[in-house]
Enzyme design. Structure first.
Site, PDB file in Angstrom:
ATOM      1  N   ASN A   1     113.907  27.714  81.911  1.00  0.00           N
ATOM      2  CA  ASN A   1     115.397  27.855  81.274  1.00  0.00           C
ATOM      3  C   ASN A   1     115.143  26.721  80.293  1.00  0.00           C
ATOM      4  O   ASN A   1     115.512  27.394  79.377  1.00  0.00           O
ATOM      5  CB  ASN A   1     115.726  28.114  81.846  1.00  0.00           C
ATOM      6  CG  ASN A   1     116.185  29.374  83.227  1.00  0.00           C
ATOM      7  OD1 ASN A   1     116.103  30.494  81.982  1.00  0.00           O
ATOM      8  ND2 ASN A   1     115.426  29.816  84.112  1.00  0.00           N
TER       9      ASN A   1
ATOM     10  N   HIS B   1     122.435  31.628  86.051  1.00  0.00           N
ATOM     11  CA  HIS B   1     122.705  32.517  87.866  1.00  0.00           C
ATOM     12  C   HIS B   1     121.507  33.290  87.956  1.00  0.00           C
ATOM     13  O   HIS B   1     122.109  34.249  87.339  1.00  0.00           O
ATOM     14  CB  HIS B   1     124.125  32.441  89.115  1.00  0.00           C
ATOM     15  CG  HIS B   1     124.251  32.728  89.920  1.00  0.00           C
ATOM     16  ND1 HIS B   1     123.431  31.796  91.519  1.00  0.00           N
ATOM     17  CD2 HIS B   1     123.315  33.482  90.748  1.00  0.00           C
ATOM     18  CE1 HIS B   1     123.672  32.449  92.432  1.00  0.00           C
ATOM     19  NE2 HIS B   1     123.613  33.786  92.014  1.00  0.00           N
TER      20      HIS B   1
ATOM     21  N   GLU C   1     134.762  23.642  90.035  1.00  0.00           N
ATOM     22  CA  GLU C   1     134.102  22.571  91.458  1.00  0.00           C
ATOM     23  C   GLU C   1     134.318  24.006  92.360  1.00  0.00           C
ATOM     24  O   GLU C   1     133.908  23.503  93.521  1.00  0.00           O
ATOM     25  CB  GLU C   1     135.715  22.452  91.622  1.00  0.00           C
ATOM     26  CG  GLU C   1     135.728  21.079  90.847  1.00  0.00           C
ATOM     27  CD  GLU C   1     137.296  20.473  91.037  1.00  0.00           C
ATOM     28  OE1 GLU C   1     138.029  20.411  91.574  1.00  0.00           O
ATOM     29  OE2 GLU C   1     138.037  20.590  90.023  1.00  0.00           O
TER      30      GLU C   1
ATOM     31  N   VAL D   1     131.217  26.364  94.156  1.00  0.00           N
ATOM     32  CA  VAL D   1     129.610  26.770  93.524  1.00  0.00           C
ATOM     33  C   VAL D   1     129.671  28.278  93.143  1.00  0.00           C
ATOM     34  O   VAL D   1     129.928  29.177  93.537  1.00  0.00           O
ATOM     35  CB  VAL D   1     128.253  26.476  94.844  1.00  0.00           C
ATOM     36  CG1 VAL D   1     127.213  27.226  94.260  1.00  0.00           C
ATOM     37  CG2 VAL D   1     129.079  25.607  95.618  1.00  0.00           C
TER      38      VAL D   1
ATOM     39  N   GLU E   1     116.865  36.136  82.410  1.00  0.00           N
ATOM     40  CA  GLU E   1     117.661  34.434  82.362  1.00  0.00           C
ATOM     41  C   GLU E   1     117.033  33.509  80.301  1.00  0.00           C
ATOM     42  O   GLU E   1     117.937  33.101  79.753  1.00  0.00           O
ATOM     43  CB  GLU E   1     116.611  33.911  82.537  1.00  0.00           C
ATOM     44  CG  GLU E   1     117.666  33.935  84.188  1.00  0.00           C
ATOM     45  CD  GLU E   1     117.247  33.267  85.650  1.00  0.00           C
ATOM     46  OE1 GLU E   1     117.754  33.039  86.444  1.00  0.00           O
ATOM     47  OE2 GLU E   1     116.463  32.507  85.386  1.00  0.00           O
TER      48      GLU E   1
END
Ligand code: GRF
Length: 201
Positions: A15, A107, A140, A142, A172
């Site tokens: 990436n 992700h 804050e 995940v 991605e």
């Protein structure tokens, strides 16, 4: 001076490479930080002539102490935006707050489905027919922050972890440079959980 971006990357760095290969974002990438000395990401950054820092977790007693050192570096380097690209560390609240709405993650699933470090395997084992890619702001929790871009990726019959991950990574490598470009060009605005992509983007 244009936007200064730091990429935190500890893995193979594909990436990071996609970001470096995008002429619209490449000039903004000022620094690559890794918590693993022998990471492909650091080699790719060096090859591209980008400044690198290996910040060794073993040198710090706690995650907070490590993140304070990292935040000091980002501050001294005048870093405006931070991009996580295969960085496995969970960031401290202090760091996340300091870069609120200026910190991106990619992700390998369609959040909120399959959060966590094994998203590709989890989608495969669940028998999902569709998974995908999410680029989101980091908060804050995940894999939780406001979603910038998403794209679906089909799970094909006979897929294994490698084949599915490869198909996800192709997406991605297209979505992440686009999201970073929108961020540095000031074309993203965040309203609660909703990210608006401004006209003309
Ligand atoms: C990517 O699949 C990304 O979704 C996840 O970590 C992986 C990093 O891969 N967060 P690479 O090091 O960029 O190749």
């Amino acid at each position: 001076m244009g936007a200064r971006v730091a990429v935190l990357a500890s893995g193979k760095g594909s990436n990071l490479q996609a970001l470096l290969d995008d002429p619209a974002v490449r000039p903004s990438i000022a620094l690559v930080v890794s918590d693993r000395e022998a990471s492909g990401a650091l080699l790719r950054a060096e090859d591209a002539g980008v400044a690198t820092i290996f910040l060794d977790p073993k040198a710090y007693e706690t995650r907070d102490a490590y993140d304070r050192a990292l935040l000091d570096i980002l501050t001294v380097e005048n870093i405006e935006h931070v991009v996580l690209a295969g960085s496995v560390r969970i960031l401290s609240a202090q760091l996340v707050r300091a870069y609120e709405d200026r910190l991106l993650n990619v992700h390998p699933a369609l959040l909120p489905a399959f959060p966590g470090p094994h998203a590709v395997r989890d989608a495969l084992e669940w028998g999902a027919k569709v998974t995908g890619v999410t680029v989101h702001f980091v908060d804050e929790e995940v894999d939780h922050g406001p979603i910038v871009l998403q794209e679906a990726v089909p799970v094909e019959p006979g897929d294994d972890l490698d084949s599915l991950h490869a198909r996800i990574q192709e997406v991605e490598h297209r979505l992440y440079p686009l999201a970073l470009r929108l961020l540095i060009e000031g074309k993203l605005s965040v309203e609660g959980r909703l990210v608006h992509v401004l006209e003309g983007a």
